[in-house]
Design an enzyme around this catalytic site. Structure first.
Site, mmCIF file in Angstrom:
data_model
loop_
_atom_site.group_PDB
_atom_site.id
_atom_site.type_symbol
_atom_site.label_atom_id
_atom_site.label_comp_id
_atom_site.label_asym_id
_atom_site.label_seq_id
_atom_site.Cartn_x
_atom_site.Cartn_y
_atom_site.Cartn_z
ATOM 1 N N HIS A 67 -0.936 1.378 -10.033
ATOM 2 C CA HIS A 67 -1.688 0.434 -9.200
ATOM 3 C C HIS A 67 -2.324 -0.666 -10.055
ATOM 4 O O HIS A 67 -3.529 -0.947 -9.965
ATOM 5 C CB HIS A 67 -2.764 1.160 -8.388
ATOM 6 C CG HIS A 67 -3.099 0.456 -7.104
ATOM 7 N ND1 HIS A 67 -3.441 1.118 -5.957
ATOM 8 C CD2 HIS A 67 -3.133 -0.870 -6.792
ATOM 9 C CE1 HIS A 67 -3.693 0.253 -4.985
ATOM 10 N NE2 HIS A 67 -3.505 -0.962 -5.465
ATOM 11 N N ARG A 116 0.851 -1.186 0.000
ATOM 12 C CA ARG A 116 0.000 0.000 0.000
ATOM 13 C C ARG A 116 0.888 1.238 0.000
ATOM 14 O O ARG A 116 2.012 1.222 0.493
ATOM 15 C CB ARG A 116 -0.922 0.007 1.230
ATOM 16 C CG ARG A 116 -2.003 -1.058 1.176
ATOM 17 C CD ARG A 116 -3.055 -0.734 0.107
ATOM 18 N NE ARG A 116 -4.137 -1.717 0.059
ATOM 19 C CZ ARG A 116 -4.197 -2.738 -0.775
ATOM 20 N NH1 ARG A 116 -3.191 -2.938 -1.628
ATOM 21 N NH2 ARG A 116 -5.217 -3.564 -0.769
#
Length: 320
Positions: free
Chosen positions: A283, A235
């Protein structure tokens, strides 16, 4: 799911358009009642909503659903929901576990590691200059790869890299028993420094918790072999972003491959864009298929209605 009353499900996100889930839900259950919104005001009669499928839901929204029985994250991560201090803790919170995600993550990690270890950026530069230049060939067994986080994805990636021939180690908060013999295990704060010393490439696949936020910091970079390669597919908040470029300037790191960021999309003015030592992907390391989200959401809601524990329920106290 024949002979069952179709549920009312809210699709809540302040970050993405959730419309892409409508047709997959309707294919499974044509009569389903779906409500889509960025705020509670978009969802109509709140008393009717039994489940909320979320990706960065508005703060306080879930506490405003009086008959909510399931909080379902759109993905494996749940930190985007845990930041809400009003989260109704009596309602089960579940994450998505997608077996198909492992294939995507393994492919991305294999690329990220080998791209730098095999000097592919130099070959691309040579190609642009029409030069036939060979780079050193380093056997995978001489390149040490460490994975921080030995959950499902981390262990799959570690096994894959070991099968290629890399020297692989892994670190986790608690000891992992029965690791494959090709993977050297480390665990706990006491063994973190020893683990980091083995990482020519460090891959972060930790869950994001209060304890792991800021894990990738200046203090950690100093414990890696000089010139290490950092890969973050965990993350964005695992990385202390202001510590990265100084670590590259100091030679503590030689390159960083980042797929996740604290703010997404990465703002155009962000200094990472201008630094050629930082490989940026948006991402995309792996994605969950909509059908998996639909199936697990409906199954979890049905299990709750039958007073059973739903699949992949999160321990809110632990944060994973």
């Amino acid at each position: 799911m024949p002979n069952k009353v179709a549920p009312c499900i809210g699709l809540l996100s302040t970050a993405i358009n959730m419309d892409y889930l409508v047709k997959p839900f309707q294919r499974v259950m044509p009569e389903i009642d779906l409500r889509i919104g960025r705020a509670l005001a978009d969802l109509g009669n709140l008393d009717q909503i039994e489940a909320a499928v979320c990706w960065h839901p508005p703060q306080g929204a879930l506490a405003g659903l009086p008959n909510l029985r399931l909080m379902q994250s759109l993905a494996a991560g749940i930190e985007h929901m845990m930041i809400d201090s009003s989260l109704p803790r009596e309602v089960p919170l579940c994450r998505i576990v997608d077996p198909g995600m492992a294939g995507g993550m393994k492919a991305y990690v294999a690329w990220a590691v080998s791209h730098q270890q095999r000097f592919m950026p130099a070959y691309l530069s040579s190609r642009a200059e029409q030069k036939w230049l060979e780079q050193p060939i380093v056997a995978p067994r001489k390149h040490r790869v460490g994975i921080a986080g030995l959950g499902t994805l981390g262990l799959d990636c570690a096994t894959m890299l070991a099968n290629i021939g890399y020297s692989v180690s892994g670190w986790s908060r608690t000891e992992k028993l029965d690791l494959p013999s090709a993977i050297k295990g480390f665990h706990g704060a006491a063994q973190l420094g020893s683990f980091l010393a083995t990482c020519d490439t460090l891959i972060c696949l930790l869950p994001l918790t209060n304890q792991t936020k800021g894990f990738l910091s200046a203090e950690l970079f100093q414990q890696l072999p000089r010139g290490a390669h950092l890969i973050n597919v965990g993350r964005g908040d695992h990385l202390v972003e202001e510590d990265l470029i100084p670590a590259l300037d100091a030679g503590l790191l030689s390159v960083a491959t980042l797929d996740t960021f604290s703010h997404e999309p990465l703002p155009p003015q962000h200094p990472f864009w201008a630094d050629s030592r930082i490989v940026i992907t948006p991402h995309i390391a792996t994605r969950t298929e909509p059908e998996v989200i639909v199936r697990q959401t409906l199954q979890n809601l049905e299990m709750i209605k039958q007073n059973q524990v739903p699949a992949h329920q999160v321990d809110i106290k632990l944060g994973y």
